[in-house]
Design a protein around this motif. Structure first.
Motif, PDB file in Angstrom:
ATOM      1  N   LEU A   1       0.823  -1.198   0.000  1.00  0.00           N
ATOM      2  CA  LEU A   1       0.000   0.000   0.000  1.00  0.00           C
ATOM      3  C   LEU A   1       0.864   1.259   0.000  1.00  0.00           C
ATOM      4  O   LEU A   1       0.481   2.284  -0.571  1.00  0.00           O
ATOM      5  CB  LEU A   1      -0.944  -0.010   1.202  1.00  0.00           C
ATOM      6  CG  LEU A   1      -1.984  -1.143   1.200  1.00  0.00           C
ATOM      7  CD1 LEU A   1      -2.820  -1.092   2.473  1.00  0.00           C
ATOM      8  CD2 LEU A   1      -2.888  -1.045  -0.024  1.00  0.00           C
ATOM      9  N   GLY A   2       2.040   1.159   0.615  1.00  0.00           N
ATOM     10  CA  GLY A   2       2.946   2.301   0.650  1.00  0.00           C
ATOM     11  C   GLY A   2       3.471   2.683  -0.718  1.00  0.00           C
ATOM     12  O   GLY A   2       3.879   3.831  -0.928  1.00  0.00           O
ATOM     13  N   ALA A   3       3.459   1.740  -1.658  1.00  0.00           N
ATOM     14  CA  ALA A   3       3.918   2.038  -3.019  1.00  0.00           C
ATOM     15  C   ALA A   3       2.906   2.908  -3.766  1.00  0.00           C
ATOM     16  O   ALA A   3       3.235   3.494  -4.798  1.00  0.00           O
ATOM     17  CB  ALA A   3       4.157   0.740  -3.783  1.00  0.00           C
ATOM     18  N   GLY A   4       1.678   2.966  -3.258  1.00  0.00           N
ATOM     19  CA  GLY A   4       0.679   3.863  -3.828  1.00  0.00           C
ATOM     20  C   GLY A   4       0.038   3.410  -5.125  1.00  0.00           C
ATOM     21  O   GLY A   4      -0.628   4.202  -5.793  1.00  0.00           O
ATOM     22  N   LYS A   5       0.226   2.143  -5.493  1.00  0.00           N
ATOM     23  CA  LYS A   5      -0.331   1.661  -6.759  1.00  0.00           C
ATOM     24  C   LYS A   5      -1.574   0.786  -6.581  1.00  0.00           C
ATOM     25  O   LYS A   5      -2.374   0.658  -7.516  1.00  0.00           O
ATOM     26  CB  LYS A   5       0.728   0.841  -7.509  1.00  0.00           C
ATOM     27  CG  LYS A   5       2.009   1.604  -7.842  1.00  0.00           C
ATOM     28  CD  LYS A   5       1.764   2.699  -8.839  1.00  0.00           C
ATOM     29  CE  LYS A   5       3.064   3.365  -9.278  1.00  0.00           C
ATOM     30  NZ  LYS A   5       3.916   2.473 -10.080  1.00  0.00           N
ATOM     31  N   ALA A   6      -1.748   0.179  -5.429  1.00  0.00           N
ATOM     32  CA  ALA A   6      -2.825  -0.785  -5.214  1.00  0.00           C
ATOM     33  C   ALA A   6      -4.129  -0.103  -4.816  1.00  0.00           C
ATOM     34  O   ALA A   6      -4.153   0.764  -3.950  1.00  0.00           O
ATOM     35  CB  ALA A   6      -2.420  -1.791  -4.141  1.00  0.00           C
ATOM     36  N   VAL A   7      -5.210  -0.518  -5.475  1.00  0.00           N
ATOM     37  CA  VAL A   7      -6.566  -0.102  -5.102  1.00  0.00           C
ATOM     38  C   VAL A   7      -7.298  -1.374  -4.662  1.00  0.00           C
ATOM     39  O   VAL A   7      -7.578  -2.251  -5.487  1.00  0.00           O
ATOM     40  CB  VAL A   7      -7.301   0.547  -6.285  1.00  0.00           C
ATOM     41  CG1 VAL A   7      -8.728   0.934  -5.880  1.00  0.00           C
ATOM     42  CG2 VAL A   7      -6.536   1.757  -6.803  1.00  0.00           C
ATOM     43  N   LEU A   8      -7.562  -1.483  -3.384  1.00  0.00           N
ATOM     44  CA  LEU A   8      -8.155  -2.709  -2.856  1.00  0.00           C
ATOM     45  C   LEU A   8      -9.629  -2.817  -3.230  1.00  0.00           C
ATOM     46  O   LEU A   8     -10.388  -1.853  -3.111  1.00  0.00           O
ATOM     47  CB  LEU A   8      -8.000  -2.760  -1.336  1.00  0.00           C
ATOM     48  CG  LEU A   8      -6.570  -2.707  -0.792  1.00  0.00           C
ATOM     49  CD1 LEU A   8      -6.580  -2.897   0.726  1.00  0.00           C
ATOM     50  CD2 LEU A   8      -5.686  -3.744  -1.456  1.00  0.00           C
ATOM     51  N   VAL A   9     -10.026  -4.016  -3.688  1.00  0.00           N
ATOM     52  CA  VAL A   9     -11.421  -4.299  -4.021  1.00  0.00           C
ATOM     53  C   VAL A   9     -11.821  -5.556  -3.252  1.00  0.00           C
ATOM     54  O   VAL A   9     -11.815  -6.663  -3.791  1.00  0.00           O
ATOM     55  CB  VAL A   9     -11.608  -4.499  -5.543  1.00  0.00           C
ATOM     56  CG1 VAL A   9     -13.098  -4.600  -5.899  1.00  0.00           C
ATOM     57  CG2 VAL A   9     -10.959  -3.369  -6.330  1.00  0.00           C
ATOM     58  N   PRO A  10     -12.157  -5.401  -1.956  1.00  0.00           N
ATOM     59  CA  PRO A  10     -12.408  -6.559  -1.101  1.00  0.00           C
ATOM     60  C   PRO A  10     -13.795  -7.178  -1.304  1.00  0.00           C
ATOM     61  O   PRO A  10     -14.678  -6.572  -1.912  1.00  0.00           O
ATOM     62  CB  PRO A  10     -12.282  -5.970   0.296  1.00  0.00           C
ATOM     63  CG  PRO A  10     -12.727  -4.548   0.134  1.00  0.00           C
ATOM     64  CD  PRO A  10     -12.238  -4.131  -1.231  1.00  0.00           C
ATOM     65  N   ASN A  11     -13.968  -8.406  -0.775  1.00  0.00           N
ATOM     66  CA  ASN A  11     -15.256  -9.116  -0.797  1.00  0.00           C
ATOM     67  C   ASN A  11     -15.837  -9.179  -2.215  1.00  0.00           C
ATOM     68  O   ASN A  11     -17.063  -9.108  -2.394  1.00  0.00           O
ATOM     69  CB  ASN A  11     -16.263  -8.422   0.128  1.00  0.00           C
ATOM     70  CG  ASN A  11     -15.772  -8.349   1.556  1.00  0.00           C
ATOM     71  OD1 ASN A  11     -15.372  -9.347   2.131  1.00  0.00           O
ATOM     72  ND2 ASN A  11     -15.777  -7.147   2.122  1.00  0.00           N
ATOM     73  N   SER A  12     -14.986  -9.312  -3.215  1.00  0.00           N
ATOM     74  CA  SER A  12     -15.446  -9.164  -4.593  1.00  0.00           C
ATOM     75  C   SER A  12     -14.976 -10.289  -5.497  1.00  0.00           C
ATOM     76  O   SER A  12     -14.016 -11.001  -5.188  1.00  0.00           O
ATOM     77  CB  SER A  12     -14.977  -7.820  -5.168  1.00  0.00           C
ATOM     78  OG  SER A  12     -15.531  -6.741  -4.426  1.00  0.00           O
ATOM     79  N   GLU A  13     -15.668 -10.424  -6.620  1.00  0.00           N
ATOM     80  CA  GLU A  13     -15.315 -11.421  -7.632  1.00  0.00           C
ATOM     81  C   GLU A  13     -15.546 -10.839  -9.020  1.00  0.00           C
ATOM     82  O   GLU A  13     -16.452 -10.015  -9.226  1.00  0.00           O
ATOM     83  CB  GLU A  13     -16.146 -12.689  -7.447  1.00  0.00           C
ATOM     84  CG  GLU A  13     -17.649 -12.455  -7.571  1.00  0.00           C
ATOM     85  CD  GLU A  13     -18.462 -13.690  -7.239  1.00  0.00           C
ATOM     86  OE1 GLU A  13     -17.850 -14.747  -6.980  1.00  0.00           O
ATOM     87  OE2 GLU A  13     -19.703 -13.601  -7.237  1.00  0.00           O
ATOM     88  N   VAL A  14     -14.733 -11.259  -9.958  1.00  0.00           N
ATOM     89  CA  VAL A  14     -14.906 -10.851 -11.351  1.00  0.00           C
ATOM     90  C   VAL A  14     -16.014 -11.688 -11.962  1.00  0.00           C
ATOM     91  O   VAL A  14     -16.016 -12.920 -11.851  1.00  0.00           O
ATOM     92  CB  VAL A  14     -13.597 -11.032 -12.141  1.00  0.00           C
ATOM     93  CG1 VAL A  14     -13.823 -10.743 -13.623  1.00  0.00           C
ATOM     94  CG2 VAL A  14     -12.513 -10.113 -11.590  1.00  0.00           C
TER      95      VAL A  14
END
Length: 321
Positions: free
Chosen positions: A189-202
């Motif tokens: 998360l410190g790298a600033g690139k990740a956007v978390l999408v929890p409890n989810s499925e494609v």
């Protein structure tokens, strides 16, 4: 009909690249067709029991053997083998991408195949933005927005890679947290690139000629959102997929290939090694050794077809008469 190669190795894990290393070193024209690099060793963050190496990560171990194989002349392409047929002494190896390659021998060393999501659009966009190997394909989408479906230890390598290559990546996972390692999560998360999408499925992958977006559903709320991305990386484990060779080899009840200690199967010219065979001990060093045995057996087989006899195969010399 002539052969393009002496041997085709199917699989990019430790068994496959060990086989390719030895086949190429014996001066066989060698091609490796791999869906990814590393196979199940991509799930191994630390290997401490590989002879002569004190500590190494699974991906780095395979990468080293990959480099050795290419140094001796082995060619590598990234695709998925979907069919193999034998006509006379020639094997026709067909890939998902629509290509066909011909060889005198085939070494099956694909271990377990990356799991698929099984959603609309996934098959259509394979190799067009749908990838099962972040380390292989992330550089092609450098600086772009992408999606990652992964969690647990499997997610460590792809998140690390995407943290340096992507503009941003949507990290999609089915639970509240993707990894229960606060220190690692802080780093990502410190790298600033990740956007978390929890409890989810494609639920769908969309595009025209290539991936343009993924549709994601929240498993708790039912909310659906469409994320604009150039690629989706799917790293959710592995399964045994041997149906495409069941007409050429015998399988046990678990779908594993039955091969003897020299790597030979019931079809002359087809050899097998690694986690895809019925041997009970699934260890990197054993898979590598089986790859070597299969390559040496394939060498003897190919030389026989060419009217040459292999007198001795050693670490330092190959005598042919």
């Amino acid at each position: 009909m002539s052969a393009d190669y002496d041997v085709i190795v199917v699989g990019g894990g430790i068994a496959g690249f060990s086989a390719a290393l030895y086949a190429a070193r014996q001066r066989l024209k060698t091609l490796v067709i791999a869906k990814d690099i590393g196979g199940q060793l991509n799930m191994t963050t630390l290997v401490e029991n590989y002879p002569a190496i004190m500590k190494i990560s699974g991906p780095e171990l395979v990468a080293r053997v990959h480099q050795q194989a290419e140094r001796f002349g082995a060619e590598v392409i990234f695709d998925e083998v979907v069919g193999i047929e034998k006509e006379g002494n020639i094997f026709r190896v067909k890939t998902y991408g629509g290509d066909e390659y011909r060889s005198l021998a085939v070494i099956l060393a694909f271990g377990k195949t990356p799991k698929e999501l099984g959603v609309p659009g996934e098959a259509k966009f394979k190799n067009k933005g749908v990838s099962y190997c972040t380390i292989c394909d992330a550089p092609f989408f450098k600086g772009q927005d992408v999606a990652l479906v992964s969690w647990g230890d499997l997610a460590r390598e792809p998140t690390t890679i995407l943290s340096s290559t992507s503009n941003k990546f949507y990290w999609i996972f089915p639970g509240e947290k993707p990894i229960y390692d606060d220190e690692f999560m802080s780093t990502v998360l410190g790298a600033g690139k990740a956007v978390l999408v929890p409890n989810s499925e494609v639920v769908e992958i969309r595009g025209t000629n290539k991936v343009e977006s993924v549709v994601v559903r929240n498993r708790k709320t039912g909310e659906v959102q469409e994320l604009k991305v150039a690629a989706i990386f799917i790293e959710v484990g592995y399964v045994t997929k041997t149906d495409f060779v069941k007409h050429l080899v015998d399988l046990n009840e678990r779908g594993e290939i039955i091969a003897d200690w020299e790597g030979r199967t019931k079809t002359p010219g087809i050899f097998a090694a690694g986690d895809v065979v019925q041997y009970p001990y699934k260890q990197a060093v054993i898979a590598a050794a089986q790859g070597v045995a299969a390559a040496l057996s394939a060498t003897a087989y190919v030389m026989g077809l060419k009217g040459k006899k292999v007198v001795s195969l050693t670490d330092w010399r190959a005598e042919k008469g």
